[in-house]
Design an enzyme around this catalytic site. Structure first.
Site, short mmCIF file in Angstrom:
data_model
loop_
_atom_site.label_atom_id
_atom_site.label_comp_id
_atom_site.label_asym_id
_atom_site.label_seq_id
_atom_site.Cartn_x
_atom_site.Cartn_y
_atom_site.Cartn_z
NE ARG D 98 18.50 51.70 34.12
CZ ARG D 98 19.10 52.24 35.05
NH1 ARG D 98 18.90 51.56 36.23
NH2 ARG D 98 19.74 53.35 35.22
CE LYS D 133 37.05 61.87 16.96
NZ LYS D 133 38.28 61.81 17.44
CE LYS D 165 38.75 65.97 9.38
NZ LYS D 165 38.33 64.85 10.15
CD GLU D 199 43.01 67.89 10.31
OE1 GLU D 199 41.87 67.93 10.42
OE2 GLU D 199 43.86 66.93 10.01
CG ASP D 225 45.53 67.33 13.46
OD1 ASP D 225 44.74 67.18 14.37
OD2 ASP D 225 45.73 66.46 12.66
#
Lengths: 290, 290, 290, 290, 290, 290
Positions: D98, D133, D165, D199, D225
């Protein structure tokens, strides 16, 4: 259910992974004195899970960051809902943001997908259960999310329940000739607290499995693997409450309702954890320098 | 059953504990080229357990040390028996000696005490089971030793089985009024693979416990706590194979035989692990310098 | 003496071992709002040890649990005595109970057995000392318990003292011919802070051991191994305060008093840690749900 | 690229999670002497990733298990293809199954999804890149899978590249008034090896960003962006090779091709890791007892 | 003396520190099939230490890399000498190079500086000893290097020897009035294996320290702190072999010879470890791609 | 920049190393109730670094100890200056003293040496940068110290920047024939966030390195290795701000000023971390027993 020790261990490792020697951007571009307020905002509807884990990402980065959870684990939310408010030193808030989101998005994704399966079987007595097809390292978190979505947990690991499949039955049969006898013998050796589940492929295997006995023990759960709806119904009748009936195989959101209508007790769904996508949650950050 | 990963982790920690910066005696008094042959010798009769753990103490100190186990875990031995032979660089053999012995002596002590309980119930259908009263950090090792002595394991931890005691029953009753109903409701929420054991103090609690049902589940084990022999016998009759019957309380080598004769399925004995003494095993070392 | 770091590390591991993914019973049967008050009660007389460790089991499970120690480590108690009072969320108190007890029972068992040995030598100048025959992983805890019982610690590990036994002496002799010379040479190489103990089997070995010298160093302790009482007495006379005299071998509660009367300084007793049984302490828990 | 140390650490933890005290089923139902041969079979088409990780699950459970990889990481396979063959003691093969699958399914899922994005931009000069992410704890594995699918990695962590940013630019502007000046000043403080990405939300921000200079440094990457396709095209023209151009926001399999056609260098796609589903791979096991 | 477990633990951490997610340069610029042969070359004269540690950096990166040590720890070398030859996959050799060098340079630096102190006291009976002023985390390595340079180790840690300084003596005196009595009392409580060293500032403190006695114990070492050469000489005479005499304070390569001539047994030198510089060793790498 | 998690992990390990089973001296010679006040005093001039680390040694030993930092990291101090004041239980203050000092002395040593290099290049635009020649396990601490001394950090590890040296260039050339082309091809494969530095030995290598291009990327830094001052000057002219210019090789306090005058952007100095000596800081402790 998620112990603080488990949360802290896993979140700490994630923070280390994401910033082995600090957050360059915050450290070089944000003054140490800057403060941040940030809303955890839903960008789509769903069910929340992982509030404590989200909060831990900030707490473990900097104990001065305060996280107020406005929604509890298991609650439904609509797009635009503010799920939590984070407040504290801007460098720390920004440094923990991604890790906090990565956990909350995944856990809420699992919870939300679970509620869809649970809704699809509502009105029946079937429970939706997870499997061992979880993300390595995150099992406790994902099972928590399943519960928050209204699902139930199956065995946690190889250590706490027995699952005898065709391979095992074949080997047992080779030794004893007779399935009832061989299962009875296995029950006599197994720890009496080990849950025993047997997977069957055909209806005629049910009776011998049910007949197994040893010292007050019987087979606890019979899994009907890849049965037609008709056969599931017949299996439920044959077992008649003498064991838990679990259905498995070919389960998706289309089929799960019909399977539940057959009267099975448990439907295990690997997809809850192996194929849930991250939910779209975002952090709206407002900085201020005094 | 003891995975190599578990053995290695625990033994490595024990070696570190016993020699945080080396074995001064060996390093300063024994030439690097000296070789040792050592017999693990029984100084009293008993049942062996921990062979792989004993061997690991030497292997993890120095892969050049060879350990040949002459007796398998679970075998009986007489005083003077040679249980294993260790051969390799003298410094390494001497450095690992105490740690290897500490494990083998304790594990064999548990196995040997277990065989005494098992012998005392021979001819009955009762199994001797351990409890969670184990040495912190050594649970897997001690439970292995119990099995090697012919005993069985009870639940491993708080995570794999439910044990409802008087306190829990009182709280459940407060919520539902009725024991059967409250247990049925609990079964409906619990993971279906969690073994459910209920401890009762009086015979009249048995019927309502047995009556609890939910989705193919029932109470798996009823523990009769501190029952007289007569009441144990009556309890066994009342339960009549519909649950495992466990006896607990006041169990020692004097009483265990009579308890077993009442027909109970399981007798749990804390003493197996919390009060076993280390068995007297020694290492006879012969050094040679060429 | 037990650092908080050590306590926390060992207790945390024990809690993980006992509840790898939570306490099912508490979580499913006890409401989150329930509170518990629990008394740690002695079921037999003894000497307490491990108060801080017992408390840590609860503190590390849930910082909201409060533990008040009513008896200090090293104090004697009678059956029925309340040693500590635990108060906090019921789920957490019940989850930590077994681990807390496992430590306190074992440590108090060691302390109590030690006091028996210490009492048996009272009126003499001998100290009772432990050995390296400790439970793997718990050495610091068991040695603390020995001290709490009035005993003394021997070397902690292979790294902090040299113990030259027959095997080592034979090898040294092979190299130098002469015991005094060979020990002097070893002293010249050993770290000057390493305690040097030599084990002798015969009275005639004492003089050459005492004669060894190097740079202000001498042999610190002479262990008289398996000597008769008469020979012990003669050994003490021969050594005459020029080294610590340690007796070892054949020591039990029957013999230890006579051994002490011979005038030896130290009697090392493996049984203190390898054969102490857990003391019978229990937790009387009272739950309340508001 | 995946170091053996990383693989071993993560896989070992996953094995512990899945079998904290052994595989009850194998241990009680499969004889120690049974052997297994197992094929890793694709149940759907895809791109393989995680071969070494899959193999490690078996190797770390039992060094006697042999895993032969028939397909290399990055190779495409059709349903029914045998990707690997596992051979060894049946208990060990079943115990590791598994965990091995959980890794291979997820990593192959990420690789396969990546190839779809890569295919959608073929014929352009844009590279498909991952983001932060990722699944907590599995970043190195998932980024490896992205590369195996033909994608590229973005910054690994907060520690190895700067991402300025809107929030950061606002704070910088507050300090210096002028964006070029404030970025130049930041470049003068930042480690010269830190990749600097800025950005921007509007085309008019590009020129001042490009103008920033300090000691041979400039801004390395400009992220456009949530730009329209027209604005992306204009952005690429304005930047004219003087920085890497990254597009982000609103990227999915429908839109990615058009975005790539605008001439951007990098398109970062969170979905590669946060929303890939596990690929359907199975293990066909054949047991034999001699 | 450096156990493999210690070497592996520390070197593994250093490799992780230096390549948390791989060596980008090797992975992207060197073909997987390229091979490397590399000589560890001395760029200045010195004494080698850390051969096993250097080798471990390569072995733990890739077991296929072979390291042949041409010089043993403790050997002197001239500039240009080849100390070791490394051979294996180029990516692995290059990835481990810096870590291997960082250890070998530092350890050889300590060994080399130690030989200078040892040479400066040659012809006397004084030994050069290290202190606890070591690099955090590298104590075992640096003490090994001291031994390889001909020096001796002092106490390893706070746990294995007692060092009573002015502060402690003041507190003891406050309790007992009399230094001899208070030291005797302390000896009666201390573990008999704990080395006891007392630091004195004045000659008149020596007699009362020497007079302390308890159960065969005395003060083991007297440290003469910041004594003039004359006072050292007088101190040595007064102690007359009844304790080890250690000199400390104001020790450097200029003064150490004269201090040694006073007849002290031990001179402890913090500089051995706190101020040694890394020795200039380099790795000459030759790559080949077949 | 030094996260609390990193500080705690490293300092905790150092405390364990220095007192694996407690501080014998404090425990046996200092009453539990004694209090200490201690000044961290400079015994020579320098620049402070490691205040938080110094404080952590005490805080992690005993949370009751209070440390007040009177000087911030990066501040200059004169001999006799009090840098910090420590106050709390005497046993804890004494137990943590050496570890706290070991860190502060080393980190301040690195900071102080760095300021000397920084001063030597003042008036130029060159920055002084560290290297990977750091103490294994202490890289984050030493780089912090470099920054506190006014220096800059180079790449942290093998994972965050590419450094192509002669060996790599030779291999690349073998593959492509042409350096510009081969570097361009490498840029097309490398993560776009990986800083790319190329080391050149000759002026004629500069032009082809500068010409490399791929997708907005170029070579970020050109290291001129072991160039004469004239060649450095010519290199700077040739590069003309199109890449960072780094000088390396033959850098010491004598030469660094002239090197900086050539107009290079970065001068990397291994000596900052591999050859800094510990600064002489001491702890003046005053005990009191009430």
């Amino acid at each position: 259910m998620l112990s603080r020790a488990t949360i802290d261990r896993v979140v700490r490792a994630a923070l280390d992974e994401d910033a082995p020697w600090g957050d360059l951007t915050s450290e070089y571009l944000i003054p140490a004195s800057a403060l941040a307020t940030a809303d955890l905002v839903a960008r789509e509807p769903g069910v929340f899970a992982g509030g404590e884990v989200f909060a831990a990402a900030f707490r473990l980065t900097d104990p001065r960051v305060d996280v107020r959870l406005d929604v509890e684990d298991g609650e439904f939310f609509i797009p635009g809902a503010v799920l939590a408010v984070v407040e504290g030193p801007a460098r720390s808030v920004l440094a923990a943001e991604r890790v906090g989101l990565n956990f909350a998005q995944r856990m809420s994704g699992v919870a939300t997908l679970t509620t869809e399966y649970v809704a699809a079987v509502s009105g029946t007595t079937a429970r939706i259960a997870d499997t061992r097809k979880t993300t390595p390292g995150l099992r406790a978190f994902e099972r928590h999310a399943v519960r928050m979505g209204g699902g139930h947990n199956h065995r946690y690991s190889l250590s706490d329940a027995v699952m005898a499949k065709d391979n095992h039955l074949a080997i047992l049969a080779q030794k004893h000739g007779n399935l009832t006898e061989s299962l009875s013998e296995a029950l006599s050796r197994l720890p009496h607290t080990a849950h025993v589940e047997v997977e069957v492929d055909r209806l005629d295997q049910i009776a011998p499995v049910l007949a197994a006995r040893s010292g007050g023990r019987r087979v606890d759960t019979i899994m009907l693997d890849n049965f037609s709806l008709d056969d599931l119904r017949r299996g439920v009748e044959m077992i008649a409450g003498r064991a838990v009936v679990e259905a498995s195989g070919g389960v998706d959101l289309e089929t799960v309702g019909d399977i539940a209508e057959t009267g099975v007790d448990v439907i295990s769904v690997g997809a809850l954890t192996h194929s849930a996508r991250a939910l779209d949650l975002g952090l709206d950050v407002r900085l201020r320098v005094d």
